[in-house]
Design an enzyme around this catalytic site. Structure first.
Site, PDB file in Angstrom:
ATOM      1  N   GLN A   1      -5.162  -6.509  -8.909  1.00 35.54           N
ATOM      2  CA  GLN A   1      -4.237  -5.983  -7.899  1.00 35.54           C
ATOM      3  C   GLN A   1      -4.924  -4.900  -7.074  1.00 35.54           C
ATOM      4  O   GLN A   1      -5.544  -3.975  -7.627  1.00 35.54           O
ATOM      5  CB  GLN A   1      -2.977  -5.397  -8.558  1.00 35.54           C
ATOM      6  CG  GLN A   1      -1.918  -5.008  -7.524  1.00 35.54           C
ATOM      7  CD  GLN A   1      -0.615  -4.505  -8.137  1.00 35.54           C
ATOM      8  OE1 GLN A   1      -0.512  -4.311  -9.354  1.00 35.54           O
ATOM      9  NE2 GLN A   1       0.383  -4.282  -7.291  1.00 35.54           N
TER      10      GLN A   1
ATOM     11  N   HIS B   1       3.752  -8.141  -4.640  1.00 31.78           N
ATOM     12  CA  HIS B   1       3.576  -9.308  -3.768  1.00 31.78           C
ATOM     13  C   HIS B   1       3.245 -10.534  -4.606  1.00 31.78           C
ATOM     14  O   HIS B   1       2.428 -10.475  -5.520  1.00 31.78           O
ATOM     15  CB  HIS B   1       2.491  -9.069  -2.710  1.00 31.78           C
ATOM     16  CG  HIS B   1       1.184  -8.590  -3.265  1.00 31.78           C
ATOM     17  ND1 HIS B   1       0.978  -7.277  -3.624  1.00 31.78           N
ATOM     18  CD2 HIS B   1       0.037  -9.242  -3.529  1.00 31.78           C
ATOM     19  CE1 HIS B   1      -0.261  -7.136  -4.072  1.00 31.78           C
ATOM     20  NE2 HIS B   1      -0.857  -8.335  -4.043  1.00 31.78           N
TER      21      HIS B   1
HETATM   22  P1  DGP Z   1      -3.903  -8.295  -4.688  1.00 38.08           P
HETATM   23  O1  DGP Z   1      -5.393  -8.297  -4.883  1.00 38.08           O
HETATM   24  O2  DGP Z   1      -3.178  -9.188  -5.663  1.00 38.08           O
HETATM   25  O3  DGP Z   1      -3.354  -6.903  -4.645  1.00 38.08           O
HETATM   26  O4  DGP Z   1      -3.668  -8.973  -3.275  1.00 38.08           O
HETATM   27  C1  DGP Z   1      -3.678  -8.260  -2.085  1.00 38.08           C
HETATM   28  C2  DGP Z   1      -3.862  -9.258  -1.001  1.00 38.08           C
HETATM   29  O5  DGP Z   1      -3.454  -8.662   0.207  1.00 38.08           O
HETATM   30  C3  DGP Z   1      -5.309  -9.721  -0.796  1.00 38.08           C
HETATM   31  O6  DGP Z   1      -5.374 -11.126  -1.056  1.00 38.08           O
HETATM   32  C4  DGP Z   1      -5.615  -9.424   0.659  1.00 38.08           C
HETATM   33  C5  DGP Z   1      -4.254  -9.140   1.247  1.00 38.08           C
HETATM   34  N1  DGP Z   1      -4.240  -8.115   2.254  1.00 38.08           N
HETATM   35  C6  DGP Z   1      -4.680  -6.845   2.135  1.00 38.08           C
HETATM   36  N2  DGP Z   1      -4.462  -6.162   3.268  1.00 38.08           N
HETATM   37  C7  DGP Z   1      -3.859  -7.027   4.116  1.00 38.08           C
HETATM   38  C8  DGP Z   1      -3.378  -6.908   5.448  1.00 38.08           C
HETATM   39  O7  DGP Z   1      -3.451  -5.869   6.102  1.00 38.08           O
HETATM   40  N3  DGP Z   1      -2.826  -8.024   6.016  1.00 38.08           N
HETATM   41  C9  DGP Z   1      -2.713  -9.194   5.317  1.00 38.08           C
HETATM   42  N4  DGP Z   1      -2.165 -10.237   5.961  1.00 38.08           N
HETATM   43  N5  DGP Z   1      -3.146  -9.339   4.056  1.00 38.08           N
HETATM   44  C10 DGP Z   1      -3.714  -8.265   3.469  1.00 38.08           C
END
Ligand code: DGP
Length: 115
Positions: A95, A101
């Site tokens: 995470q 999420h």
């Molecule tokens: P996790 O590693 O499970 O906390 O997943 C976080 C996810 O969020 C990672 O796959 C990338 C995504 N992410 C991080 N910042 C942003 C953002 O600003 N926009 C979008 N669309 N996704 C993001």
């Protein structure tokens, strides 16, 4: 729980930073992951700030269910015959954003066990 002004996903909810939003209702927002790991890689998040799925389950099982319902609906709309839903909880599980999420992954074969 109110939104957290320092949280990137709260900023997406508020429209303060852009995201490719694919679904929205009162309880949840879904948008494409910035760093997709599959042809479909959508993040489904609650519209309240809470750090992870365990905390969300304590605060609102109803919203937790709404997240899975939205993921199921998105997968159905895309005709995915199989898909994976994942909550990473804690840094050791990968995470990196501490607003709960659900990852919805599909559109390719997904190996098991995961890494
Ligand atoms: P996790 O590693 O499970 O906390 O997943 C976080 C996810 O969020 C990672 O796959 C990338 C995504 N992410 C991080 N910042 C942003 C953002 O600003 N926009 C979008 N669309 N996704 C993001």
């Amino acid at each position: 729980m109110a939104l957290d002004p320092t949280c990137i996903f709260c900023k997406i909810i508020q429209g303060d930073i852009p995201a490719d939003i694919v679904y929205r209702d009162e309880s949840v927002v879904a948008f494409n992951d910035l760093n997709p790991q599959a042809p479909t890689h959508v993040l489904v998040i609650p519209t309240i700030h809470t750090p992870n799925a365990s905390e969300l389950a304590k605060i609102s099982p109803t919203i937790l269910a709404a997240i899975f319902s939205a993921a199921s609906s998105i997968a159905g709309d895309r005709g995915l015959d199989g898909y994976r839903t994942v909550f990473n909880t804690g840094e050791s599980a990968g995470q990196s954003v501490f607003h709960a999420h659900l990852h919805l992954l599909g559109g390719r074969g997904l190996a098991w066990p995961p890494g």
